[in-house]
Design an enzyme around this catalytic site. Structure first.
Site, PDB file in Angstrom:
ATOM      1  N   TRP A 145      71.198  65.084  29.451  1.00 28.88           N
ATOM      2  CA  TRP A 145      71.741  65.992  28.453  1.00 28.88           C
ATOM      3  C   TRP A 145      73.246  65.719  28.495  1.00 28.88           C
ATOM      4  O   TRP A 145      73.916  66.039  29.473  1.00 28.88           O
ATOM      5  CB  TRP A 145      71.442  67.443  28.815  1.00 28.88           C
ATOM      6  CG  TRP A 145      71.852  68.402  27.740  1.00 28.88           C
ATOM      7  CD1 TRP A 145      71.140  68.736  26.626  1.00 28.88           C
ATOM      8  CD2 TRP A 145      73.078  69.137  27.663  1.00 28.88           C
ATOM      9  NE1 TRP A 145      71.846  69.642  25.867  1.00 28.88           N
ATOM     10  CE2 TRP A 145      73.035  69.903  26.475  1.00 28.88           C
ATOM     11  CE3 TRP A 145      74.215  69.227  28.472  1.00 28.88           C
ATOM     12  CZ2 TRP A 145      74.083  70.742  26.082  1.00 28.88           C
ATOM     13  CZ3 TRP A 145      75.260  70.053  28.081  1.00 28.88           C
ATOM     14  CH2 TRP A 145      75.184  70.811  26.900  1.00 28.88           C
ATOM     15  N   GLU A 187      67.024  78.402  17.147  1.00 27.59           N
ATOM     16  CA  GLU A 187      67.016  77.292  18.116  1.00 27.59           C
ATOM     17  C   GLU A 187      65.889  76.302  17.869  1.00 27.59           C
ATOM     18  O   GLU A 187      66.048  75.123  18.149  1.00 27.59           O
ATOM     19  CB  GLU A 187      67.021  77.784  19.562  1.00 27.59           C
ATOM     20  CG  GLU A 187      65.765  78.419  20.045  1.00 27.59           C
ATOM     21  CD  GLU A 187      65.876  78.911  21.476  1.00 27.59           C
ATOM     22  OE1 GLU A 187      66.524  78.265  22.299  1.00 27.59           O
ATOM     23  OE2 GLU A 187      65.291  79.969  21.767  1.00 27.59           O
ATOM     24  N   LYS A 240      66.623  73.001  28.691  1.00 23.95           N
ATOM     25  CA  LYS A 240      66.311  74.199  29.457  1.00 23.95           C
ATOM     26  C   LYS A 240      67.130  74.129  30.740  1.00 23.95           C
ATOM     27  O   LYS A 240      67.499  73.033  31.159  1.00 23.95           O
ATOM     28  CB  LYS A 240      64.818  74.203  29.784  1.00 23.95           C
ATOM     29  CG  LYS A 240      64.241  75.588  29.905  1.00 23.95           C
ATOM     30  CD  LYS A 240      62.752  75.538  29.912  1.00 23.95           C
ATOM     31  CE  LYS A 240      62.165  76.910  30.069  1.00 23.95           C
ATOM     32  NZ  LYS A 240      62.293  77.733  28.865  1.00 23.95           N
ATOM     33  N   CYS A 292      70.001  67.763  32.491  1.00 24.97           N
ATOM     34  CA  CYS A 292      69.754  66.481  33.149  1.00 24.97           C
ATOM     35  C   CYS A 292      68.723  66.702  34.260  1.00 24.97           C
ATOM     36  O   CYS A 292      68.773  67.678  34.993  1.00 24.97           O
ATOM     37  CB  CYS A 292      70.987  65.855  33.775  1.00 24.97           C
ATOM     38  SG  CYS A 292      72.260  65.438  32.586  1.00 24.97           S
TER      39      CYS A 292
HETATM   40  C1  F6R Z   1      66.404  80.598  24.615  1.00 26.80           C
HETATM   41  C2  F6R Z   1      66.587  80.129  25.960  1.00 26.80           C
HETATM   42  C3  F6R Z   1      67.929  80.266  26.579  1.00 26.80           C
HETATM   43  C4  F6R Z   1      67.782  80.776  28.009  1.00 26.80           C
HETATM   44  C5  F6R Z   1      69.150  80.793  28.710  1.00 26.80           C
HETATM   45  C6  F6R Z   1      69.063  81.385  30.093  1.00 26.80           C
HETATM   46  O1  F6R Z   1      65.099  80.417  24.191  1.00 26.80           O
HETATM   47  O2  F6R Z   1      65.687  79.622  26.561  1.00 26.80           O
HETATM   48  O3  F6R Z   1      68.760  81.095  25.838  1.00 26.80           O
HETATM   49  O4  F6R Z   1      67.222  82.043  27.986  1.00 26.80           O
HETATM   50  O5  F6R Z   1      69.640  79.493  28.795  1.00 26.80           O
HETATM   51  O6  F6R Z   1      68.158  80.678  30.886  1.00 26.80           O
HETATM   52  P1  F6R Z   1      67.609  81.278  32.241  1.00 26.80           P
HETATM   53  O7  F6R Z   1      66.750  82.440  31.903  1.00 26.80           O
HETATM   54  O8  F6R Z   1      66.827  80.162  32.855  1.00 26.80           O
HETATM   55  O9  F6R Z   1      68.799  81.666  33.037  1.00 26.80           O
END
Ligand code: F6R
Length: 608
Positions: free
Chosen positions: A73, A488, A603, A2
């Protein structure tokens, strides 16, 4: 998860909010909405779907110069128009946007319903709007503070009251909120990308802080008590062009091809060839403290966890320091033992992943020294760690992480060099390590020569429904990462395994419908991996192998190969992962997937 935004200023708020939401869309894209205030009344426009759709239904000349917006989200309540934010109280004169989860919402909701409140949505967030109307006595900030005392859970909240034009109030606890200070205009947002087009001046808010903004002033105070808080205005170094596609079809494509530069940024200025070591000033550790480290532990999630796994192999084999990587989500609930002379790393591109942040807090509570490896400057993990390494990848916008992975690796390689030189590594070996690291940007660039071939292979194999990704040693975590990327963004089922492990079960999956992607660098495990490959071939399994150009044996065994440049043995994870990212990208493209915003994902996972 979100994205929220608020605006107070002289301009048409609708446009500013929609533009900001577009930048925040990577955080969630199930539904979106805005609320704009004008003439002591609030107008809410919200809908299922992406920001482009919302833009189509927002009236062109929506009057009003202040308002709030949200891109969702979904957590509580299905994806539909009613559950989209903003949410209002019954009278429609208070509106809120919320990122996070209100854990005690059902108790609060039941009580409010018994008192006569009528709810429209199934969300946890709507209770906030109803509670605000109960507590409102002419001052929105006071009302929000009273409400926040009742809430359990996480939140980044922004609210607005029709009777207080050109004023917004926000607060955070466990979900990010940033104040951006413009020229006669103020913004609140989940992150700085939403406001970068307008100003580079930001104030990072902390949990337990409440902020109130008007066009030309802001006021930050503690949730508990009214003491005003004075905070530093920081200047963001990112440029607007960093968050544009710059001619690429997708952010993911742009970010994959940026890797020669992003790896260089991660290592630049940190290598010291004269002393055959690395400098990482952000660690804030003396040489004695570094020398005293007896073990290293890494916590992270998803792709960052895979980077941590590579690091665990590397650090043990090069620095001879016991090192393990663990999923942050597991560590935080298993009462971890913090051993003396251990050093912990919390690795996170966004610096906001709640599992990693919570694991870090748990470790710190127990006395651990935790360093952050983050990309986003000023993010929660970076600030709470207080020390660590910024990877300087620049903004990563595609939901699937690519360039952050190779830069996280680069940060770990630097740390390994630094600590190895204090323990067991010779000057000569240190020089060799530096040479290998320095050659990476060019080698990754060289690897791009395979781009068209990888695209053709991705198209050739795109009709398969299951894949295995197999590697060993340092490249085993890369196999996990390759499988994660493919599933993904293309929605094809893929599993990563140690090539040696397939005999313990997964080989049962092998037939001519399940291709295997083998990572076969020219390293000490090459022969072993080739044997595993032959075992798959013997069972009619299709094999794509990633290997160096002159590896005839691999060429003769595999159905297809992708060649990678020759490099120092330890450097192959960088050179293996990039073709796998491209393979996933081109497969998703061929299948017509939404590459940058794959279904169900977001993300920056700020909810558990
Ligand atoms: C996969 C992806 C996720 C992130 C995970 C951790 O492509 O992007 O698996 O790697 O959510 O995110 P961060 O690195 O921001 O803690």
């Amino acid at each position: 998860m979100c994205g929220i935004i608020g605006y107070c200023g002289p301009r048409a708020a609708g446009e500013v909010l929609l533009d900001g939401l577009k930048r925040l869309e990577y955080r969630g894209y199930d539904s979106a909405g805005i609320c704009v205030g004008f003439d002591n009344a609030l107008t809410v426009v919200k809908s299922t779907g992406k920001i482009a759709h919302l833009r189509g239904i927002v009236p062109a000349a929506l009057p009003g110069t202040y308002g709030i917006g949200h891109t969702r989200w979904a957590t509580h309540g299905v994806v539909n128009d009613v559950n989209a934010h903003p949410h209002t109280n019954q009278a429609g004169d208070i509106a809120i946007v919320h990122n996070g989860i209100i854990e005690n919402f059902s108790v609060l909701k039941e009580k409010l319903i018994s008192e006569g409140h009528v709810f429209r949505s199934q969300t946890d967030s709507e209770v906030i709007a109803h509670l605000l109307s109960d507590f409102y006595e002419g001052d929105l900030e006071a009302a929000l503070k009273a409400v926040l005392h009742l809430l359990q859970g996480t939140y980044g909240i922004i609210c607005v009251h029709a009777q207080e034009p050109n004023r917004l109030v926000g607060a955070r606890n466990g979900s990010p909120l940033v104040l951006a200070v413009g020229q006669n205009e103020m913004f609140l947002a989940s992150d700085v990308m939403a406001t970068l087009a307008h100003t580079k001046q930001v104030v990072y808010l902390e949990d337990g802080e409440v902020v109130s903004i008007t066009n030309d002033a802001y006021h930050i105070s503690e949730l508990r008590g009214d003491k005003p808080i004075s905070k530093k205005v920081e200047i963001i170094s990112w440029e607007l062009e960093n968050i544009e596609k710059q001619g690429h079809s997708h952010f993911m494509e742009k970010e994959i091809f940026e890797q020669p530069e992003s790896i260089l940024r991660a290592i630049q200025g940190r290598l010291d060839p004269e002393n055959a070591t690395a400098h990482l000033g952000g660690l804030n550790m003396s040489n004695t403290e570094l020398r005293d480290i007896e073990r290293v532990k890494i916590v992270a999630a998803g792709t960052s966890f895979h980077a941590g796994l590579v690091a665990s192999y590397l650090m043990e084999s090069v620095a001879q320091i016991p090192c393990t990587a663990e999923l942050a989500s597991e560590l935080r609930y298993r009462n971890p033992i913090v051993e003396r002379n251990s050093l912990y790393f919390a690795v996170s591109q966004s610096g906001e992943t709640i599992d990693t942040l919570s694991a870090m807090r748990e470790l710190k509570r127990k006395g651990a020294r935790v360093l952050g490896i983050c990309n986003v400057i000023g993010s929660s993990i970076a600030r709470e760690a207080g020390a660590g390494v910024y990877i300087h990848s620049g903004p990563e916008i595609a939901v699937a992480s690519t360039k952050a992975f190779t830069s996280q690796l680069a940060a770990f390689y630097l740390f390994t060099l630094l600590i190895s030189r204090m323990h067991n590594m010779s000057f000569e070996a240190g020089r060799g390590f530096i040479q290998n690291l320095s050659s990476l940007p060019d080698l990754v660039r060289q690897g791009f020569e395979q781009q068209n071939h990888i695209r053709a292979l991705a198209e050739k194999y795109s009709h398969y429904r299951d894949f295995l990704f197999l590697g060993r040693g340092l490249n085993y975590p890369v196999a996990l990462e390759g499988a994660l990327k493919l599933k993904e963004i293309s929605y094809i089922h893929a599993e990563g395994y140690s090539a040696a492990e397939i005999k313990h079960g997964p080989i049962a999956l092998i037939n001519d419908e399940t291709p295997s992607i083998f990572l076969v660098p020219g390293d000490s495990l090459r022969e072993k991996v080739i044997s595993n490959m032959k075992e798959v071939k013997a069972r009619r399994g299709k094999v794509i192998a990633l290997c160096v150009a002159d590896d005839e044996e691999v060429k003769n065994t595999a159905d297809d190969i992708i060649t990678i440049p020759k490099a120092g043995e330890m450097m192959y994870p960088f050179l293996m992962v990039v073709p796998l990212q491209l393979f996933a990208y081109y497969t998703a493209l061929k299948l017509g997937r939404d590459v940058d915003q794959p279904r169900n994902l977001a993300k920056s996972v700020t909810v558990e």
